[in-house]
Design an enzyme around this catalytic site. Structure first.
Site, PDB file in Angstrom:
ATOM      1  N   ARG A  33      -0.835   5.735   6.759  1.00 47.54           N
ATOM      2  CA  ARG A  33      -1.843   5.792   5.684  1.00 47.54           C
ATOM      3  C   ARG A  33      -2.639   4.488   5.614  1.00 47.54           C
ATOM      4  O   ARG A  33      -2.974   4.000   4.531  1.00 47.54           O
ATOM      5  CB  ARG A  33      -1.191   6.054   4.315  1.00 47.54           C
ATOM      6  CG  ARG A  33      -0.477   7.385   4.182  1.00 47.54           C
ATOM      7  CD  ARG A  33      -1.434   8.566   4.242  1.00 47.54           C
ATOM      8  NE  ARG A  33      -0.775   9.826   3.927  1.00 47.54           N
ATOM      9  CZ  ARG A  33      -0.187  10.598   4.836  1.00 47.54           C
ATOM     10  NH1 ARG A  33      -0.162  10.238   6.109  1.00 47.54           N
ATOM     11  NH2 ARG A  33       0.375  11.744   4.462  1.00 47.54           N
ATOM     12  N   SER A  45      -0.508  13.744  -2.407  1.00 50.92           N
ATOM     13  CA  SER A  45       0.544  12.762  -2.726  1.00 50.92           C
ATOM     14  C   SER A  45      -0.092  11.611  -3.497  1.00 50.92           C
ATOM     15  O   SER A  45      -1.100  11.054  -3.054  1.00 50.92           O
ATOM     16  CB  SER A  45       1.166  12.195  -1.451  1.00 50.92           C
ATOM     17  OG  SER A  45       1.792  13.197  -0.705  1.00 50.92           O
ATOM     18  N   GLU A  77      -1.512   6.052  -3.469  1.00 51.37           N
ATOM     19  CA  GLU A  77      -2.263   6.371  -2.243  1.00 51.37           C
ATOM     20  C   GLU A  77      -3.777   6.481  -2.483  1.00 51.37           C
ATOM     21  O   GLU A  77      -4.556   5.994  -1.664  1.00 51.37           O
ATOM     22  CB  GLU A  77      -1.735   7.684  -1.638  1.00 51.37           C
ATOM     23  CG  GLU A  77      -2.479   8.068  -0.364  1.00 51.37           C
ATOM     24  CD  GLU A  77      -2.027   9.399   0.214  1.00 51.37           C
ATOM     25  OE1 GLU A  77      -0.904   9.459   0.735  1.00 51.37           O
ATOM     26  OE2 GLU A  77      -2.808  10.361   0.155  1.00 51.37           O
TER      27      GLU A  77
END
Ligand code: FAD
Ligand code: EPU
Length: 340
Positions: free
Chosen positions: A163, A240, A336
């Protein structure tokens, strides 16, 4: 070329999948790369927007929002080993993946049904079910506002991690320095099924598919995702909400000893990734809400807006979940999505 622009403040709620309110002082829809070179955009305070599916709007934005809607997809070239496929940054990611499969160019099937645009895919190196976009990305083409020049970044240059990418490490995803206009993918002709991820293996077994092709894997991924993740149109969310935390081996061993059920994943560098969804569920937050914002009842890692939430409501729930996990496990959760 003159850009299509709106000078009145524009409500951004329809442009983010968490459905949070907030206006942009200036909003431009970018449909051609050339629009980005307009003189008035070079000095402007900017935010580059794709599909808004990884975004927390914290209030009104005083700068210019440039919504990238550049279309186009084609086979750039082909050699003995691979197909090279280029897509405009504004293409819908899932539609693009399905199109490559229909053309007979497999390789992206595990990333089916991820929301958002092609141009945003390299920003956080989207990943799911055993594949990351880094595994298939060849080059990124972008406009660099700081240098007023076109820029090409190859796969190495993107410095991809979990990520993570050059675009995040440099802070350009927040400063609006770069606008990605297209991405080239390298899809190897020697295709191998990538279905080791337990959810996908189980779904294929249920369907009695022993030798899955690319379409079978895409269909399995789509079915699993539809079961586990809320559709933002029905229940606004950004996927998420936290990264799965990566800790050193000593900390992971101590956590495993104290909590034998904790799912852990060994990383190539010797560290260990922990399942944030499990930590949040064990901390009592699965299906729990604070005001209009809670953690999804079927997947505790997904923060959801039950209706009428603001960015401040999201931040309150986020802080409460982080505090609960820290207190119970001494682990810090990092969000995130991007905060604007
Ligand atoms: P946005 O939210 O609009 O922007 C995200 C960031 O990218 C911002 O910093 C923005 O400035 C920057 N950006 C966007 N476009 C450009 C561009 N053209 N040039 C430069 N910068 C740009 N993510 C995963 O990795 N795996 C998943 O499995 C996954 N599942 C999800 C499921 C759901 C239900 C939802 C809602 C989200 C999920 N996500 C997942 C997160 C999200 O889909 C991805 O992060 C996606 O890449 C965001 O795309 P976007 O176009 O909506 O980007
Ligand atoms: N789990 C729980 N309780 C929950 C949720 C999960 O115990 O409420 C456990 C599961 O049982 C499993 C483990 O946690 O053992 C992992 O869960 P899952 O397979 O659902 O994946 P995840 O780690 O929660 C990650 C990505 C997703 C991606 C999936 C599939 C991150 C932050 N998230 O989720 O990406 O789709 O794996 O590969 O890495 C996103 O980034 O937005 C996203 C959705």
């Amino acid at each position: 070329m003159a850009s299509m622009q709106v000078t009145e403040p524009v409500q951004l709620r329809p442009y983010n999948t968490l459905s949070l309110p907030g206006t942009a002082a200036r909003f431009l829809e970018i449909t051609t790369p050339q629009q980005l070179t307009a003189a008035d955009l070079q000095q402007a305070t900017r935010f580059i927007l794709g599909g808004g599916s990884n975004l927390v709007l914290t209030g009104d934005y005083a700068g210019s929002v440039l919504r990238i809607a550049i279309p186009g997809k084609h086979l750039l070239k082909e050699d003995a080993e691979a197909w090279y496929v280029e897509a405009g940054a504004g293409e819908n990611w899932h539609d693009f993946v399905q199109w490559t499969l229909a053309q007979g160019w497999p390789g992206l099937e595990n990333l089916s049904l991820i929301p958002g645009t092609v141009g945003a895919a390299p920003i956080q190196n989207i990943g799911a079910y055993g594949l990351e976009v880094a595994d298939r990305l060849h080059t990124v083409h972008a406009w660099d506002f700081e240098k007023s020049a076109w820029l090409t970044v190859d796969r190495e240059g993107c410095r991809f991690g979990y990520r993570d990418s050059l675009f995040k490490q440099s802070g350009w995803h927040l400063s609006g320095r770069l606008a990605i206009v297209s991405v080239v993918f390298r899809l190897p002709k020697r295709w191998q099924a990538n279905c080791a991820y337990a959810d996908i293996a189980n779904e294929l077994a249920t369907r009695a598919i022993r030798q899955p092709g690319p379409r079978d894997i895409a269909d399995a991924v789509i079915a699993v995702r539809r079961r586990k993740l809320p559709d933002p149109v029905v229940l606004p969310n950004a996927g998420s909400f936290f990264h799965n935390p990566v800790v050193d081996r000593t900390q992971a061993d101590a956590l495993r000893a104290a909590h034998p059920g904790l799912p852990t994943y060994a990383q190539a560098d010797g560290r260990v990734k922990l399942a944030a969804g499990w930590l949040i569920e064990q901390a009592g937050w699965k299906g729990k809400a604070l005001g209009p914002v809670g953690m999804y009842e079927k997947q505790a890692l997904v923060l959801v807006n039950h209706g009428g939430a603001t960015g401040a409501d999201v931040q309150r729930t986020m802080a409460a979940v982080q505090a609960a996990v820290r207190e119970r496990f001494a682990v810090d959760l990092t969000p995130e999505p991007i905060f604007l």
